[in-house]
Design a protein around this motif. Structure first.
Motif, PDB file in Angstrom:
ATOM      1  N   PHE A  83       0.643  -1.236  -0.129  1.00 27.34           N
ATOM      2  CA  PHE A  83      -0.041  -0.059  -0.085  1.00 27.34           C
ATOM      3  C   PHE A  83       0.896   1.255   0.047  1.00 27.34           C
ATOM      4  N   PRO A  84       0.537   2.290  -0.776  1.00 27.89           N
ATOM      5  CA  PRO A  84       1.217   3.405  -0.829  1.00 27.89           C
ATOM      6  C   PRO A  84       0.941   4.255   0.474  1.00 27.89           C
ATOM      7  N   ILE A  85       2.116   4.791   1.247  1.00 28.45           N
ATOM      8  CA  ILE A  85       1.942   5.698   2.245  1.00 28.45           C
ATOM      9  C   ILE A  85       2.330   7.080   1.940  1.00 28.45           C
ATOM     10  N   ALA A  86       2.009   8.120   2.875  1.00 20.15           N
ATOM     11  CA  ALA A  86       2.500   9.436   3.011  1.00 20.15           C
ATOM     12  C   ALA A  86       4.082   9.352   3.073  1.00 20.15           C
ATOM     13  N   VAL A  88       7.096  10.123   5.432  1.00 21.60           N
ATOM     14  CA  VAL A  88       7.265  10.431   6.842  1.00 21.60           C
ATOM     15  C   VAL A  88       8.495  11.657   6.986  1.00 21.60           C
TER      16      VAL A  88
END
Length: 99
Positions: A83-86, A88
């Motif tokens: 899954f893509p994540i923002a 950090v």
């Protein structure tokens, strides 16, 4: 679940992981193999042969509702979901924190 994202990033993530059994694993399923007709969409062959009976029984309920897109799970495989994540923010070193 963004299947295009999984397809586009799986190889690089598996190659970069420090986890040896994943680094050596090969992605399997319609996202990664031409002419794949065994019902697998996204999995990785880990060679872990565990009893999936209970989780697959629960998963069947999601399949009946049309809420599952990763396909079948073969023996020795695990589902591969990425899954893509923002991004950090980097952590500020303790010496640079103003109290």
């Amino acid at each position: 679940v963004d299947l295009d994202f999984i397809c586009g990033h799986a190889k690089g993530i598996l190659e970069a992981t420090p986890i040896s059994y994943l680094k050596a694993a090969h992605p399997k399923g319609m996202l990664f193999q031409e002419n794949c007709n065994n019902g697998v969409v996204s999995s990785v062959f880990t060679e872990f042969y565990v009893d999936h009976a209970e989780p697959l029984a629960v998963l069947e309920q999601y399949k009946l509702k049309g809420q599952w897109c990763l396909g079948e799970l073969l023996d020795g495989h695990e589902f591969l979901a990425i899954f893509p994540i923002a991004p950090v923010s980097p952590i500020t070193p303790m010496g640079q924190i103003n109290y």
